[in-house]
Design a protein around this motif. Structure first.
Motif, PDB file in Angstrom:
ATOM      1  N   GLN A  23       4.127  -8.110  10.167  1.00 28.06           N
ATOM      2  CA  GLN A  23       2.882  -8.609   9.575  1.00 28.06           C
ATOM      3  C   GLN A  23       2.995  -9.996   8.952  1.00 28.06           C
ATOM      4  OE1 GLN A  23       0.866  -4.378   8.264  1.00 28.06           O
ATOM      5  NE2 GLN A  23       1.382  -5.782   6.670  1.00 28.06           N
ATOM      6  N   GLY A  24       4.191 -10.409   8.584  1.00 30.61           N
ATOM      7  CA  GLY A  24       4.366 -11.646   7.842  1.00 30.61           C
ATOM      8  C   GLY A  24       4.311 -11.383   6.350  1.00 30.61           C
ATOM      9  N   TYR A  25       4.730 -12.368   5.591  1.00 26.81           N
ATOM     10  CA  TYR A  25       4.794 -12.215   4.136  1.00 26.81           C
ATOM     11  C   TYR A  25       3.410 -12.116   3.501  1.00 26.81           C
ATOM     12  CZ  TYR A  25       5.802 -13.244  -0.740  1.00 26.81           C
ATOM     13  OH  TYR A  25       5.876 -13.185  -2.110  1.00 26.81           O
ATOM     14  N   GLU A  26       2.558 -13.061   3.814  1.00 21.26           N
ATOM     15  CA  GLU A  26       1.245 -13.122   3.157  1.00 21.26           C
ATOM     16  C   GLU A  26       0.385 -11.895   3.435  1.00 21.26           C
ATOM     17  OE1 GLU A  26       0.328 -15.274   0.929  1.00 21.26           O
ATOM     18  OE2 GLU A  26       1.977 -16.701   1.176  1.00 21.26           O
ATOM     19  N   LYS A  27       0.426 -11.400   4.632  1.00 25.34           N
ATOM     20  CA  LYS A  27      -0.436 -10.271   5.011  1.00 25.34           C
ATOM     21  C   LYS A  27       0.071  -8.934   4.454  1.00 25.34           C
ATOM     22  CE  LYS A  27      -2.695  -8.064   8.870  1.00 25.34           C
ATOM     23  NZ  LYS A  27      -2.603  -7.691  10.246  1.00 25.34           N
ATOM     24  N   THR A  28       1.332  -8.869   4.076  1.00 23.12           N
ATOM     25  CA  THR A  28       1.916  -7.625   3.597  1.00 23.12           C
ATOM     26  C   THR A  28       1.701  -7.490   2.090  1.00 23.12           C
ATOM     27  OG1 THR A  28       3.587  -7.731   5.335  1.00 23.12           O
ATOM     28  CG2 THR A  28       4.037  -6.266   3.492  1.00 23.12           C
ATOM     29  N   SER A  29       0.987  -6.465   1.714  1.00 20.14           N
ATOM     30  CA  SER A  29       0.712  -6.231   0.289  1.00 20.14           C
ATOM     31  C   SER A  29       1.743  -5.267  -0.295  1.00 20.14           C
ATOM     32  CB  SER A  29      -0.689  -5.636   0.114  1.00 20.14           C
ATOM     33  OG  SER A  29      -0.717  -4.312   0.639  1.00 20.14           O
ATOM     34  N   ILE A  30       1.795  -5.206  -1.604  1.00 21.12           N
ATOM     35  CA  ILE A  30       2.675  -4.237  -2.278  1.00 21.12           C
ATOM     36  C   ILE A  30       2.282  -2.821  -1.871  1.00 21.12           C
ATOM     37  CG2 ILE A  30       3.247  -3.225  -4.524  1.00 21.12           C
ATOM     38  CD1 ILE A  30       4.774  -5.758  -4.051  1.00 21.12           C
ATOM     39  N   SER A  31       0.988  -2.566  -1.755  1.00 19.62           N
ATOM     40  CA  SER A  31       0.533  -1.230  -1.328  1.00 19.62           C
ATOM     41  C   SER A  31       1.047  -0.906   0.073  1.00 19.62           C
ATOM     42  CB  SER A  31      -0.988  -1.143  -1.354  1.00 19.62           C
ATOM     43  OG  SER A  31      -1.461  -1.291  -2.667  1.00 19.62           O
ATOM     44  N   ASP A  32       0.991  -1.889   0.985  1.00 18.99           N
ATOM     45  CA  ASP A  32       1.538  -1.697   2.335  1.00 18.99           C
ATOM     46  C   ASP A  32       3.014  -1.340   2.256  1.00 18.99           C
ATOM     47  OD1 ASP A  32      -0.903  -2.465   3.495  1.00 18.99           O
ATOM     48  OD2 ASP A  32      -0.246  -4.543   3.791  1.00 18.99           O
ATOM     49  N   LEU A  33       3.748  -2.083   1.430  1.00 19.41           N
ATOM     50  CA  LEU A  33       5.191  -1.857   1.311  1.00 19.41           C
ATOM     51  C   LEU A  33       5.498  -0.466   0.769  1.00 19.41           C
ATOM     52  CD1 LEU A  33       6.130  -5.391  -0.012  1.00 19.41           C
ATOM     53  CD2 LEU A  33       7.000  -4.359   2.108  1.00 19.41           C
ATOM     54  N   VAL A  34       4.800  -0.090  -0.300  1.00 15.85           N
ATOM     55  CA  VAL A  34       5.014   1.231  -0.909  1.00 15.85           C
ATOM     56  C   VAL A  34       4.766   2.328   0.119  1.00 15.85           C
ATOM     57  CG1 VAL A  34       4.052   2.841  -2.613  1.00 15.85           C
ATOM     58  CG2 VAL A  34       4.584   0.494  -3.274  1.00 15.85           C
ATOM     59  N   GLU A  35       3.675   2.214   0.834  1.00 12.72           N
ATOM     60  CA  GLU A  35       3.335   3.225   1.847  1.00 12.72           C
ATOM     61  C   GLU A  35       4.359   3.238   2.985  1.00 12.72           C
ATOM     62  OE1 GLU A  35      -0.108   4.021   5.157  1.00 12.72           O
ATOM     63  OE2 GLU A  35      -0.722   3.171   3.234  1.00 12.72           O
ATOM     64  N   LEU A  44      10.060   0.593  -6.249  1.00 14.92           N
ATOM     65  CA  LEU A  44      10.178  -0.678  -5.538  1.00 14.92           C
ATOM     66  C   LEU A  44      10.550  -1.781  -6.522  1.00 14.92           C
ATOM     67  CD1 LEU A  44       7.865  -2.068  -2.804  1.00 14.92           C
ATOM     68  CD2 LEU A  44       8.560  -3.520  -4.689  1.00 14.92           C
ATOM     69  N   TYR A  45       9.820  -1.863  -7.626  1.00 14.72           N
ATOM     70  CA  TYR A  45      10.091  -2.910  -8.615  1.00 14.72           C
ATOM     71  C   TYR A  45      11.452  -2.723  -9.268  1.00 14.72           C
ATOM     72  CZ  TYR A  45       5.264  -4.536  -8.239  1.00 14.72           C
ATOM     73  OH  TYR A  45       4.078  -5.058  -7.776  1.00 14.72           O
ATOM     74  N   ASP A  46      11.813  -1.485  -9.608  1.00 14.48           N
ATOM     75  CA  ASP A  46      13.098  -1.221 -10.275  1.00 14.48           C
ATOM     76  C   ASP A  46      14.284  -1.538  -9.364  1.00 14.48           C
ATOM     77  OD1 ASP A  46      11.779  -0.373 -12.547  1.00 14.48           O
ATOM     78  OD2 ASP A  46      12.065   1.766 -12.142  1.00 14.48           O
ATOM     79  N   THR A  47      14.139  -1.262  -8.078  1.00 14.61           N
ATOM     80  CA  THR A  47      15.249  -1.430  -7.140  1.00 14.61           C
ATOM     81  C   THR A  47      15.310  -2.828  -6.538  1.00 14.61           C
ATOM     82  OG1 THR A  47      15.082   0.914  -6.577  1.00 14.61           O
ATOM     83  CG2 THR A  47      16.341  -0.476  -5.069  1.00 14.61           C
TER      84      THR A  47
END
Length: 192
Positions: A23-35, A44-47
């Motif tokens: 997806q690229g950096y800009e298009k990838t949200s934290i919600s996308d990453l978590v899911e 995610l933040y702690d690690t």
């Protein structure tokens, strides 16, 4: 009492790397990453820290995997020509579950002009790749496979530009046969 981690860092980092790659950096949200990573936002933040830090770690993981793969291709080769053919074929005909193209090339195009850390990581990898091409070309020159009319350094710069271009075009609908033809001609131009 603190909860124990319920995931392995490298496994979830691999998932993040593939999502950023696709997806690229800009298009990838934290919600996308978590899911996609299958972990909690807090984990995610702690690690991994924030999104940018996670992205840089994903680039490092990609760098390590790519270098291991390229070196492996060279070690399996009996000739310099075969080494180059294997390197280009691995890019053109990849059949694993990785997205097409190259995370480093994509990241350089998307972010390098405005993110010094991404610029450094991408240019460092480009330098390593170019050095690998130089080493292979020197091998081919010493064995008599390749012409010494131009220096190995000059030929490596040219071949690396072709390699990066093919990695970019791999993300498009250009036929693999055309990409393979481009690689074959580029390798043939090295010959005596």
């Amino acid at each position: 009492m603190a909860r124990s981690k319920e995931f392995e860092d490298n496994e979830v980092l691999e998932k993040a790397m593939k999502l950023f790659w696709e997806q690229g950096y800009e298009k990838t949200s934290i919600s996308d990453l978590v899911e996609h990573m299958g972990i909690h936002r807090r984990s995610l933040y702690d690690t991994f820290g924030d999104k940018h830090t996670l992205f840089l770690k994903a680039l490092d993981r990609f760098h390590d995997k790519l270098c291991d793969g390229l070196v492996g291709e060279v070690k399996r080769s009996k000739t310099a020509t075969e080494a180059l053919q294997l390197i280009f074929s691995s890019v053109i005909c990849s059949v694993n579950d990785s997205p097409s193209g190259c995370l480093m090339v994509n990241s350089a195009v998307e972010l390098a002009m405005r993110d010094t850390e991404v610029d450094k990581k991408t240019t460092d990898l480009f330098s390593l790749s170019e050095q690998l091409f130089k080493d292979i070309i020197q091998w081919g020159q010493q064995s008599g496979e390749f012409s010494a009319e131009y220096s190995a350094e000059d030929q490596a710069e040219h071949l690396h530009a072709i390699y990066v271009g093919i990695r970019v075009m791999r993300r498009t609908s250009i036929r693999k046969e055309k990409l393979q033809h481009m690689a074959d001609v580029s390798i043939k131009l090295l010959s005596k």
